[in-house]
Design a protein around this motif. Structure first.
Motif, PDB file in Angstrom:
ATOM      1  N   UNK A 117      -6.838   9.282   0.669  1.00 35.41           N
ATOM      2  CA  UNK A 117      -6.473   8.955   2.038  1.00 35.41           C
ATOM      3  C   UNK A 117      -4.956   8.993   2.175  1.00 35.41           C
ATOM      4  N   UNK A 118      -4.536   9.307   3.359  1.00 39.88           N
ATOM      5  CA  UNK A 118      -3.133   9.311   3.727  1.00 39.88           C
ATOM      6  C   UNK A 118      -2.989   8.183   4.737  1.00 39.88           C
ATOM      7  N   UNK A 119      -2.219   7.160   4.390  1.00 44.75           N
ATOM      8  CA  UNK A 119      -2.095   5.991   5.256  1.00 44.75           C
ATOM      9  C   UNK A 119      -0.678   5.872   5.799  1.00 44.75           C
ATOM     10  N   UNK A 120      -0.596   5.585   7.089  1.00 44.81           N
ATOM     11  CA  UNK A 120       0.672   5.246   7.727  1.00 44.81           C
ATOM     12  C   UNK A 120       0.681   3.737   7.903  1.00 44.81           C
ATOM     13  N   UNK A 121       1.736   3.106   7.489  1.00 42.83           N
ATOM     14  CA  UNK A 121       1.870   1.654   7.566  1.00 42.83           C
ATOM     15  C   UNK A 121       2.903   1.295   8.628  1.00 42.83           C
ATOM     16  N   UNK A 122       2.636   0.207   9.339  1.00 40.97           N
ATOM     17  CA  UNK A 122       3.613  -0.393  10.241  1.00 40.97           C
ATOM     18  C   UNK A 122       3.688  -1.864   9.900  1.00 40.97           C
ATOM     19  N   UNK A 123       4.905  -2.344   9.682  1.00 41.03           N
ATOM     20  CA  UNK A 123       5.149  -3.767   9.416  1.00 41.03           C
ATOM     21  C   UNK A 123       6.086  -4.266  10.503  1.00 41.03           C
ATOM     22  N   UNK A 124       5.703  -5.340  11.160  1.00 43.70           N
ATOM     23  CA  UNK A 124       6.561  -5.995  12.142  1.00 43.70           C
ATOM     24  C   UNK A 124       6.990  -7.334  11.572  1.00 43.70           C
ATOM     25  N   UNK A 125       8.305  -7.523  11.456  1.00 41.73           N
ATOM     26  CA  UNK A 125       8.878  -8.738  10.892  1.00 41.73           C
ATOM     27  C   UNK A 125       9.719  -9.417  11.958  1.00 41.73           C
ATOM     28  N   UNK A 126       9.374 -10.678  12.242  1.00 41.13           N
ATOM     29  CA  UNK A 126      10.145 -11.465  13.200  1.00 41.13           C
ATOM     30  C   UNK A 126      10.627 -12.708  12.490  1.00 41.13           C
TER      31      UNK A 126
END
Length: 145
Positions: A117-126
């Motif tokens: 699998x090819x995964x795109x990750x998004x991390x939101x840090x506040x």
């Protein structure tokens, strides 16, 4: 004593994982992140944190820090939200949990996936008290095992 030993073991494992982690800078705020298959964790670490070891499970780790007045990185409390999108555009939220060990703070989330699998990750840090989210996007290709 057992809890302290487990915390020490996880700290050592986390340091090994973050040694190859990527860093994203937002001003003086550093966000270290990495993703590994959980089969690379030591069995006692996986057991201590309730993580199933498998070639088909991933562990996302995030650490947020800011240098103090002497330039020494210090952990920063933050809200960390993450998700992935796979090759067929399936969105999946990663449940992140906070681990506090003395002054150290880590965020981690583990989840299953089907290789290849090819995964795109998004991390939101506040950062706590900031209200301003910082977004990190990266991708990884996971070959068949």
């Amino acid at each position: 004593m057992k809890i302290l030993t487990n915390m020490l073991l996880f700290s050592l494992a986390f340091l090994a994982v973050t040694a190859s982690a990527e860093i994203q800078k937002f001003g003086d705020l550093d966000v270290n992140y990495n993703v590994i298959t959980t089969d690379t964790l030591a069995p006692e670490i996986a057991k201590a944190y309730g993580i199933k070891r498998s070639k088909n499970r991933l562990l996302l780790t995030v650490a947020v820090s800011r240098p103090d007045e002497r330039g020494v990185p210090r952990a920063v409390t933050a809200d960390v939200m993450a998700y992935t999108i796979n090759m067929i555009e399936l969105h999946r939220k990663i449940k992140m949990r906070r681990i506090s060990e003395g002054e150290a703070i880590y965020y981690m989330g583990d989840f299953g996936f089907a290789a290849p699998d090819f995964l795109r990750f998004t991390i939101n840090v506040t950062e706590s008290g900031s209200g301003k989210p910082h977004k990190i996007e990266f991708q990884r290709n996971f070959e068949k095992f």
